[in-house]
Design an enzyme around this catalytic site. Structure first.
Site, PDB file in Angstrom:
ATOM      1  N   CYS A 103     -13.301  -2.546  10.375  1.00 35.59           N
ATOM      2  CA  CYS A 103     -13.936  -2.419   9.262  1.00 35.59           C
ATOM      3  C   CYS A 103     -14.089  -3.913   8.617  1.00 35.59           C
ATOM      4  O   CYS A 103     -15.126  -3.980   7.804  1.00 35.59           O
ATOM      5  CB  CYS A 103     -13.283  -1.608   8.318  1.00 35.59           C
ATOM      6  N   LYS A 147       0.932  -1.243   0.041  1.00 37.38           N
ATOM      7  CA  LYS A 147       0.037   0.029   0.041  1.00 37.38           C
ATOM      8  C   LYS A 147       0.869   1.300   0.228  1.00 37.38           C
ATOM      9  O   LYS A 147       0.582   2.123  -0.808  1.00 37.38           O
ATOM     10  CB  LYS A 147      -0.945   0.212   1.290  1.00 37.38           C
TER      11      LYS A 147
END
Ligand code: ZN
Lengths: 71, 287
Positions: free
Chosen positions: B204, B91
């Site tokens: 999440c 990322k």
């Protein structure tokens, strides 16, 4: 007895209740985990170490917040 | 060391940042401050990608991205710096490439590592520019992580080094935000003064989340950081709570826990009133 408002719901508690007693009462009836929450009394966060020393008054507004950790 | 602060903006930079410079609270000096600022973003997921994009666009000169994850398909609906070609790559690398395209003024430092105790302890030793920035009070940290142990660890490290920390979190339709600053607002306490649990089962992955809600909380986090860097408005001592269903922000004043093990070395504040006397000023009747 006095009325306190916890997350917009009125609860009746004993006149000399401290915040910890009030929270324990609510935790029992709503299966709430007290280790995960922050508590605000009349829009001020009350640190956990002061829950037992903070006394509830008629009309107090108590808000409970679950910790959110996602990102 | 203070080169950036005395530099003049180039003509191109002046044009690029003109709408920000136009604000008296920012002005040319403020833009130079932004360009000389160092911001570390821990967690380059939903919050982290949004925050990084906004801060890079605004001309924060030095960004540090920390995340050991690789991009997955399920990240794409909310992690806006990634596209299908990013899948499987780190990322931090994908994010850095996009940020540099967005604004070549920004130096992006990447750490494809988890923010651990060892990592934090080696950070200043391994990066003298960062150490200097911290000494010059040009370094802040943004918590965009997705788990409680990392949040507590970040808070601990920032509290110890007096690094201002902007902590934000989001899950389902709920968001939370706070600015923790041991030097300037010790009376508001640290993250641990508010949430002391070391771990919670909620993120999440298990709760679900909408990218639009993430974006809103991230914008507030980035705004908090910008205001802090530019010294705009009063220092924020609240816990901000976002409710994406009700479409509302709510805030409550934070108070330091004098028994908190994390921030007990912070300076005394002038504010020694008890919480109840703060909550109910004498003579004020409720309801
Ligand atoms: Zn603390």
């Amino acid at each position: 007895m006095i009325n306190v408002v916890v997350n917009s719901q009125v609860h009746r508690v004993l006149e000399n209740s401290n915040l910890l007693m009030t929270l324990q009462l609510i935790a029992e009836s709503q299966s709430l985990d007290l280790s995960n929450i922050a508590v605000a009394l009349n829009q001020h966060v009350v640190p956990k170490s002061q829950w037992a020393e903070t006394f509830c008054q008629q009309g107090d507004q108590i808000d409970l917040f679950n910790a959110v950790a996602g990102g | 060391m203070t080169i950036a602060a005395t530099d003049i903006l180039t003509k191109q930079q002046f044009i690029q940042y003109y709408r920000q410079i136009l604000l008296p609270e920012v002005a040319e000096q403020g833009q130079k401050t932004l360009l000389s600022q160092h911001i570390m973003i821990v967690g380059v997921g939903g919050l982290g990608t949004h925050v990084a994009q906004q801060l890079a666009a605004a001309g924060i000169g030095n960004l540090y991205l920390v995340d050991d994850d690789k991009v997955e398909n399920s990240n794409l609906p909310r992690q806006i710096l990634f596209n299908p070609e990013s899948i499987g790559q780190y990322k931090v690398s994908c994010a850095a490439a996009e940020l540099i395209k967005l604004n070549p003024d920004v130096k992006v430092n990447t750490y494809a590592e988890r923010f651990s105790k060892d990592f934090s302890e080696s950070l200043f030793a391994g990066n003298s520019a960062l150490k200097q920035a911290n000494e010059d009070e040009r370094f802040i940290l943004l918590d965009c992580s997705d788990n409680m142990p990392t949040r507590q660890l970040l808070n601990h490290w920032c509290a110890r080094h007096f690094i201002p920390l902007v902590s934000a979190s989001v899950s389902a339709f709920s968001g939370q935000l706070m600015l923790i600053d041991g030097k300037n607002t010790p009376e508001a306490g640290c993250y641990h003064c508010v949430f002391s649990s070391l771990d919670i089962q909620q993120n999440c992955q298990s709760m679900g989340v909408l990218g639009t809600a993430v974006s809103l909380v991230a914008s507030m986090q980035a705004l908090t950081a910008m205001k802090l860097v530019l010294n705009i408005g009063s220092l924020d001592k609240y816990l901000h709570i976002f409710d994406g269903v009700a479409m509302s922000w709510h805030k409550v004043m934070r108070h330091r826990d004098l028994k908190c093990p994390v921030c007990r070395h912070w300076p005394e504040s002038n504010n020694t009133e008890s919480v109840h006397s703060l909550a109910l000023p004498s003579g004020e009747t409720k309801l």
